[in-house]
Design a protein around this motif. Structure first.
Motif, short mmCIF file in Angstrom:
data_model
loop_
_atom_site.label_atom_id
_atom_site.label_comp_id
_atom_site.label_asym_id
_atom_site.label_seq_id
_atom_site.Cartn_x
_atom_site.Cartn_y
_atom_site.Cartn_z
N ALA A 120 5.24 67.58 71.15
CA ALA A 120 4.40 66.71 71.63
C ALA A 120 3.72 67.05 73.03
N ASP A 121 2.56 66.95 73.10
CA ASP A 121 1.87 67.29 74.18
C ASP A 121 2.17 66.76 75.27
N PRO A 122 3.39 66.83 76.44
CA PRO A 122 3.51 65.86 77.69
C PRO A 122 2.14 64.57 77.90
N ARG A 123 1.57 64.89 77.72
CA ARG A 123 0.61 64.43 78.69
C ARG A 123 0.22 62.74 77.92
N VAL A 124 0.52 63.19 76.25
CA VAL A 124 0.15 62.11 75.64
C VAL A 124 1.72 61.60 74.61
N ASP A 125 3.12 62.29 75.13
CA ASP A 125 4.05 61.41 73.91
C ASP A 125 5.00 62.69 74.48
N ASP A 126 5.78 62.22 74.16
CA ASP A 126 7.45 62.66 74.79
C ASP A 126 8.16 63.18 73.74
N ALA A 127 7.28 63.11 72.32
CA ALA A 127 8.46 63.26 71.04
C ALA A 127 8.97 64.65 71.34
N VAL A 128 10.02 65.01 70.55
CA VAL A 128 10.04 66.79 70.07
C VAL A 128 11.17 66.33 68.06
N ILE A 129 11.31 67.39 67.83
CA ILE A 129 12.14 67.66 67.26
C ILE A 129 12.79 68.34 66.71
N ASP A 130 13.51 68.62 66.29
CA ASP A 130 14.31 70.47 66.01
C ASP A 130 14.59 70.41 64.12
N THR A 131 13.78 69.33 63.42
CA THR A 131 13.88 70.57 61.72
C THR A 131 12.96 70.79 61.50
N SER A 132 12.49 71.14 59.99
CA SER A 132 11.34 71.19 59.28
C SER A 132 10.76 70.36 59.13
N ASP A 133 10.97 69.15 58.39
CA ASP A 133 11.34 68.82 57.75
C ASP A 133 9.99 67.26 57.80
N VAL A 134 9.25 67.37 56.37
CA VAL A 134 8.21 66.83 55.89
C VAL A 134 8.40 65.15 56.58
N HIS A 135 9.73 64.26 56.55
CA HIS A 135 10.26 63.77 56.34
C HIS A 135 10.10 63.80 58.52
N ASP A 136 11.30 63.89 58.65
CA ASP A 136 11.52 63.56 60.21
C ASP A 136 10.24 64.20 60.76
N PHE A 137 9.52 64.70 60.51
CA PHE A 137 8.43 65.53 61.35
C PHE A 137 7.28 64.05 61.06
N LEU A 138 6.93 63.11 60.20
CA LEU A 138 6.02 62.12 60.54
C LEU A 138 7.20 60.90 61.63
N GLU A 139 7.78 61.31 61.11
CA GLU A 139 8.75 59.56 61.23
C GLU A 139 8.97 60.26 63.07
N THR A 140 8.56 61.29 63.23
CA THR A 140 8.82 61.71 64.62
C THR A 140 7.32 61.47 65.97
N PHE A 141 6.10 61.96 64.94
CA PHE A 141 4.86 62.22 65.52
C PHE A 141 4.33 61.41 65.06
N ASN A 142 4.21 60.18 64.10
CA ASN A 142 3.04 59.65 63.31
C ASN A 142 3.42 58.20 63.81
N ARG A 143 4.23 57.80 64.34
CA ARG A 143 4.39 56.48 65.17
C ARG A 143 3.22 55.64 65.47
N PRO A 144 3.53 55.16 65.44
CA PRO A 144 2.38 53.77 65.89
C PRO A 144 1.96 54.19 68.20
N PRO A 145 0.74 54.62 68.25
CA PRO A 145 0.41 54.52 69.73
C PRO A 145 1.33 53.58 70.00
#
Length: 355
Positions: A120-145
């Motif tokens: 993610a844009d480090p200015r907004v969030d520090d989330a990263v992910i090492d897979t291309s799985d939809v579930h993992d992607f949303l779990e990481t980046f679709n968190r509440p603000p």
């Protein structure tokens, strides 16, 4: 002797007039005229490659002599001309070589062996992910603000002639104000995804909706989830991005803002009171690719700027390539206005927040 009808100094009317009626002056200035003609011929004369090499390597260069020898003057002019051109080319070569070397070092720095695939844009969030799985992607980046706050500010007017000598002065509606207090109340603990099933009517439906709100796809429509999957499977653009706009709802918060303003007024504060909150947050996800990391670096933009023409390519290229799908995820502040007021109401006064 020059004939008065000849014009040995074309383009110089004064010298032509004097030499035309003064033969002695014309004879004295004749060597100068010959040197000037020799210099003009030397500057306009085209030499072969061999002659250019001899001119460049024939000496360190010098200005035209005053010896009056046209051949020597012409030779010196040619040497100076071509040596200056070669020097300029060498300087340009050294300059662009240094830029290329800096760019290669920046690209090596952008290349990494990290397993991270998306970040993610480090200015907004520090989330990263090492897979291309939809579930993992949303779990990481679709968190509440993580930065939802209710901002409360108190401002009082100041005289127009002194705003430049007081810190924290702002202009609003053609008047100047200074901050008396400014604080934020955290809303993050109560921000939750909106259930995809809508409002629950019974106890069973409420339990199902609560479980659904805890799903990684909560807040997203089925179409948006499909867009996420398509991006992860089929997008081959290294500069491609994915944007999630997180919209937060808090029904009735305007009533809370009115209560806060009234409580501050009752505390004796006479200035302007502002109660606001940022209900949206946009997170941009990038790919961890060497080419993308290289173009996103600040050093790269500096290098392109120093190259004079690099920006003519850089900005259009980034504008065209750095695009991607966008989805909207919905959240809400899951605490009633009355309950939140009971938590903070007794701590708000005319002097600010008294925790």
């Amino acid at each position: 002797m020059l004939h008065p009808s000849e014009d040995p100094y074309p383009g110089n009317s004064t010298m032509s007039f004097l030499t035309a009626y003064d033969p002695q002056l014309a004879e004295q200035l004749a060597p100068r005229r010959l040197r000037q003609e020799s210099w003009r011929r030397a500057l306009s004369e085209e030499l072969s490659a061999k002659e250019i090499l001899l001119a460049v390597g024939g000496g360190t260069g010098a200005g035209p002599t005053a010896a009056g020898d046209p051949d020597m003057d012409r030779d010196m002019v040619q040497r100076t001309r071509y040596q200056d051109q070669v020097l300029l080319l060498l300087l340009l070569l050294a300059y662009f070589t240094s830029l290329f070397f800096s760019a290669s070092m920046a690209y090596r720095k952008a290349t990494n062996d990290s397993p991270v695939k998306y970040y993610a844009d480090p200015r907004v969030d520090d989330a990263v992910i090492d897979t291309s799985d939809v579930h993992d992607f949303l779990e990481t980046f679709n968190r509440p603000p993580q930065n939802m706050q209710l901002q409360i500010q108190g401002l009082s007017p100041v005289r127009r002639m002194i705003p430049h000598i007081i810190d924290g002065v702002v202009e609003w509606k053609d008047a100047y104000y200074r901050y008396d207090f400014s604080y934020s109340l955290d809303l993050t603990p109560w921000v939750v995804p909106v259930s995809n099933r809508g409002e629950a009517s019974g106890e069973h439906d409420a339990n199902v909706a609560r479980e659904d709100s805890q799903s990684v796809t909560a807040g997203l429509s089925e179409a948006d989830v499909g867009i996420v999957g398509d991006f992860l499977r089929n997008n081959s653009n290294d500069l491609g991005t994915f944007s999630i706009e997180k919209q937060v709802e808090w029904p009735g918060w305007e009533e809370l803002a009115i209560n806060i303003k009234q409580k501050i007024r009752q505390g004796g504060y006479q200035g302007a009171v502002f109660v606001t909150w940022n209900s949206t947050e946009t997170i941009i996800i990038y790919k961890n690719k060497p080419w993308a990391n290289f173009l996103h670096m600040g050093l790269t933009r500096v290098i392109f700027g120093l190259s004079a023409i690099g920006y003519l390519w850089y900005w259009p290229y980034m504008w065209i390539r750095q695009r991607g799908p966008e989805v909207c995820s919905k959240f809400k502040v899951d605490i009633p206005i009355e309950e939140y007021w009971r938590l903070v109401g007794n701590k708000i006064s005319g002097r600010g927040f008294e925790g």
